[in-house]
Design an enzyme around this catalytic site. Sequence first.
Site, short mmCIF file in Angstrom:
data_model
loop_
_atom_site.label_atom_id
_atom_site.label_comp_id
_atom_site.label_asym_id
_atom_site.label_seq_id
_atom_site.Cartn_x
_atom_site.Cartn_y
_atom_site.Cartn_z
N LYS A 191 0.84 -1.21 0.00
CA LYS A 191 0.00 0.00 0.00
C LYS A 191 0.87 1.25 0.00
O LYS A 191 1.80 1.38 0.78
CB LYS A 191 -0.91 -0.01 1.23
CG LYS A 191 -1.85 -1.22 1.27
CD LYS A 191 -2.63 -1.31 2.56
CE LYS A 191 -1.72 -1.61 3.74
NZ LYS A 191 -2.47 -1.85 4.99
N THR A 200 -7.01 9.23 10.05
CA THR A 200 -6.80 7.99 9.30
C THR A 200 -6.58 6.80 10.23
O THR A 200 -6.02 5.78 9.82
CB THR A 200 -5.58 8.14 8.36
OG1 THR A 200 -4.44 8.52 9.14
CG2 THR A 200 -5.84 9.20 7.30
N GLY A 206 -6.91 3.49 11.82
CA GLY A 206 -7.56 2.24 11.44
C GLY A 206 -7.74 2.01 9.96
O GLY A 206 -8.44 1.07 9.57
N THR A 207 -7.10 2.81 9.12
CA THR A 207 -7.31 2.64 7.68
C THR A 207 -6.80 1.30 7.17
O THR A 207 -7.42 0.67 6.31
CB THR A 207 -6.66 3.77 6.87
OG1 THR A 207 -5.29 3.92 7.29
CG2 THR A 207 -7.37 5.09 7.09
N GLY A 208 -5.65 0.84 7.69
CA GLY A 208 -5.11 -0.44 7.25
C GLY A 208 -6.02 -1.60 7.63
O GLY A 208 -6.26 -2.51 6.83
N CYS A 209 -6.54 -1.55 8.85
CA CYS A 209 -7.48 -2.58 9.31
C CYS A 209 -8.73 -2.59 8.43
O CYS A 209 -9.23 -3.64 8.01
CB CYS A 209 -7.89 -2.32 10.76
SG CYS A 209 -6.53 -2.23 11.93
#
Length: 266
Positions: free
Chosen positions: A173, A204, A206-209
């Site tokens: 990412k 942002t 928690g965006t990866g989760c």
Amino acid sequence: MKQALSIASSDCSGGAGIQADLKTFAANGVYGMSVIVSVVAENTARVIGVEDISPTMIADQIDAIFEDIPVDAVKIGMLSKAPCMISVAKKIRQYAPKNVVIDPVMVAKNGYSLMDEDAVGTLIQEILPLADLLTPNIPEAEVLIQKKILTIADMQEAAKAICLMGPKAVLVKGGHRIEDVTDVLYDGKKFHHFSGHRIDTKNTHGTGCTYSSAIAANLALGTDMVESIRKAKVYVTEAIEHALELGKGCGPTNHFYKLYKQGLTQ
């Protein structure tokens, strides 16, 4: 209804971890279940502490799900220490679920380390080979390959190198560094690029989760890998665009923006 399982940590502030995963599953039309591996005391500004669940209880939670309810996809998130990883790996090998999406969470948005440095070797040896898709961000990919990533060409090289560690596919990412927020997928044979636009916001958390859980939800619904990622990127971008101004630090994304905007249908 399709079912998805999150194996991850609990975020008491609700923006990341298990809480974000369950919200994302629901928003994308699948029934969410959870196995908690760590309890994280955190908010939008800081991580206060992490307490791991025992490996035995982790295994018991996984048994409780698989002996009773079909699992159409699994998302694996934060695993802080080697014993947690070994417990999860043993059970995933035992039950061999389809559509395993692994987000190798290493550092919180505020810079707090969420994985022991000594556990990276265990992550590579035990967890990475379980992944149908691994979703590292650029800093995480740099840890895995021990090399800086500055360009999209570097991302492609990293995705291919990480794929050799065992995952069937790798999505690097680009949100941390690539200006047009391009993500690079290597599916074991060829590359796919997913471009987006950078959003000017600090919210942002928690965006990866959220991104990895949305991919898992789409896979659970029977969507192919490339289209699952494309749809998940649209979803997470919208969630960031309408992020919530909560707390004193990095606020959470808005997992249910469309629901809040449109309301429940009659």
